[in-house]
Design a protein around this motif. Sequence first.
Motif, mmCIF file in Angstrom:
data_model
loop_
_atom_site.group_PDB
_atom_site.id
_atom_site.type_symbol
_atom_site.label_atom_id
_atom_site.label_comp_id
_atom_site.label_asym_id
_atom_site.label_seq_id
_atom_site.Cartn_x
_atom_site.Cartn_y
_atom_site.Cartn_z
ATOM 1 N N GLY A 237 0.815 -1.203 0.000
ATOM 2 C CA GLY A 237 0.000 0.000 0.000
ATOM 3 C C GLY A 237 0.849 1.252 0.000
ATOM 4 N N LEU A 238 0.355 2.274 0.647
ATOM 5 C CA LEU A 238 0.992 3.592 0.634
ATOM 6 C C LEU A 238 2.445 3.538 1.085
ATOM 7 N N HIS A 239 2.714 2.835 2.162
ATOM 8 C CA HIS A 239 4.076 2.817 2.707
ATOM 9 C C HIS A 239 5.090 2.283 1.698
ATOM 10 N N HIS A 240 4.817 1.103 1.156
ATOM 11 C CA HIS A 240 5.781 0.511 0.230
ATOM 12 C C HIS A 240 5.903 1.323 -1.059
ATOM 13 N N LYS A 241 4.823 1.893 -1.510
ATOM 14 C CA LYS A 241 4.891 2.728 -2.715
ATOM 15 C C LYS A 241 5.818 3.925 -2.489
ATOM 16 N N LEU A 242 5.722 4.525 -1.315
ATOM 17 C CA LEU A 242 6.606 5.640 -0.987
ATOM 18 C C LEU A 242 8.071 5.192 -0.921
ATOM 19 N N CYS A 243 8.318 4.067 -0.283
ATOM 20 C CA CYS A 243 9.687 3.589 -0.145
ATOM 21 C C CYS A 243 10.287 3.211 -1.493
ATOM 22 N N HIS A 244 9.469 2.653 -2.378
ATOM 23 C CA HIS A 244 9.967 2.318 -3.710
ATOM 24 C C HIS A 244 10.342 3.582 -4.492
ATOM 25 N N LEU A 245 9.538 4.631 -4.337
ATOM 26 C CA LEU A 245 9.860 5.901 -4.986
ATOM 27 C C LEU A 245 11.181 6.449 -4.447
ATOM 28 N N LEU A 246 11.318 6.475 -3.134
ATOM 29 C CA LEU A 246 12.521 7.047 -2.522
ATOM 30 C C LEU A 246 13.762 6.229 -2.860
ATOM 31 N N GLY A 247 13.621 4.906 -2.860
ATOM 32 C CA GLY A 247 14.770 4.059 -3.159
ATOM 33 C C GLY A 247 15.160 4.118 -4.618
ATOM 34 N N GLY A 248 14.154 4.009 -5.497
ATOM 35 C CA GLY A 248 14.441 3.973 -6.919
ATOM 36 C C GLY A 248 14.930 5.292 -7.476
ATOM 37 N N THR A 249 14.344 6.397 -7.004
ATOM 38 C CA THR A 249 14.687 7.712 -7.547
ATOM 39 C C THR A 249 15.924 8.317 -6.897
ATOM 40 N N TYR A 250 16.073 8.134 -5.583
ATOM 41 C CA TYR A 250 17.160 8.798 -4.864
ATOM 42 C C TYR A 250 18.202 7.822 -4.320
ATOM 43 N N ASN A 251 18.032 6.540 -4.667
ATOM 44 C CA ASN A 251 18.991 5.499 -4.286
ATOM 45 C C ASN A 251 19.233 5.447 -2.783
ATOM 46 N N LEU A 252 18.185 5.623 -2.009
ATOM 47 C CA LEU A 252 18.305 5.503 -0.560
ATOM 48 C C LEU A 252 18.378 4.027 -0.174
ATOM 49 N N PRO A 253 19.050 3.710 0.914
ATOM 50 C CA PRO A 253 19.138 2.306 1.349
ATOM 51 C C PRO A 253 17.755 1.759 1.689
ATOM 52 N N HIS A 254 17.446 0.594 1.144
ATOM 53 C CA HIS A 254 16.084 0.066 1.191
ATOM 54 C C HIS A 254 15.559 -0.118 2.621
ATOM 55 N N ALA A 255 16.294 -0.873 3.433
ATOM 56 C CA ALA A 255 15.796 -1.200 4.771
ATOM 57 C C ALA A 255 15.676 0.034 5.657
ATOM 58 N N GLU A 256 16.699 0.885 5.632
ATOM 59 C CA GLU A 256 16.689 2.082 6.485
ATOM 60 C C GLU A 256 15.576 3.045 6.087
ATOM 61 N N THR A 257 15.241 3.080 4.809
ATOM 62 C CA THR A 257 14.145 3.941 4.365
ATOM 63 C C THR A 257 12.832 3.507 5.002
ATOM 64 N N HIS A 258 12.635 2.206 5.118
ATOM 65 C CA HIS A 258 11.438 1.697 5.794
ATOM 66 C C HIS A 258 11.357 2.228 7.226
ATOM 67 N N ALA A 259 12.486 2.206 7.929
ATOM 68 C CA ALA A 259 12.487 2.643 9.322
ATOM 69 C C ALA A 259 12.122 4.113 9.464
#
Length: 348
Positions: A237-259
Amino acid sequence: MPESFTHVGLASRVVLGAGSLDRVADEVALLGTDRVLLIATRSARDWADLVERSLADSFAGRIDEVTQHVPKEKADAARAKAREVGATGIIAIGGGSAIGLAKAIALTAELPIVAVPTTYSGSEMTPVWGQTEGGDKTTGTDLKVLPKTVVYDPVLSQQLPLKVTAASVANALAHCVEATWTEKADPITEVIAVEGARALREGLLQVLVSPTDLDARSNLLYGASLAGSALASAGTGLHHKLCHLLGGTYNLPHAETHAAVLPQVTRVKAPEVPRAKARLEAALDTTDLAAGLFDLFTTAHVPTSLRELGLSEAKSVEAAESFEAKTGTDVRDILARAWAGERPEGAS
């Protein structure tokens, strides 16, 4: 009597126990696979060496270079490697990046995967795949990429650094929490998600005290398996969609972005599912789910702000605008709080 619902459970063979790495070759044989492509993360190379030797004549080739978010060029190269060696199956040893690369191959070649996770991402229990190209991360769901067998050996994660462990647990907790409010969530996924969250919290607190404790590491793998199962049935849902945007576009670390993002999305979404919210609060031993997650991550020294991950405030605003343009959902407040690392309101 529970409300009416439809639940779809996805079948994988799960093997959990200390020393179960020794069973990988036998598990491959059960699938009838005689030409195995082995994929391993850098930290898992020693374990991969053991598996390679145990495969004997079934070993066909190996990939040791994996990257988070599965860049398209890496996926294309891996598919070419699989064709080159005539692979009839894949073993992936490592975290979500190794398993993600295996999924990229299976998506087009329909090869069975045996996953041997060394972190707690839970990707091994889901049919969700992802690929990044030109700063955009594309995800999808296809049963072809769901691993046929998952082998959990807590010995492999026994030496996993606490920093990596805690961030990976945050990732798994995101699967549990979001699985209770998606459109496909149901009472069965809720029970699985709550038990997963309980095991993850308990295991995390155990390893913070005793990092190499096998019972604690087993608890985390058990929780991660449940987290992945819940996500597989309930979707994202909303959370994962946001994290995918942040990770894919800005190359943020996947797990830490979730936190960083999860407590802020939870503050908004959890009140929509009061029963699940109360159950998760009990499992996490907190009176406020969003604040409890934030405090647990803080206790485990996981970054709780996007600023700590290197995202500028301007990029955070840009991400919110991009997300709203694509989805019509205003997430400015969520991302502003996630960028600043504000403890969610509503807790004492």
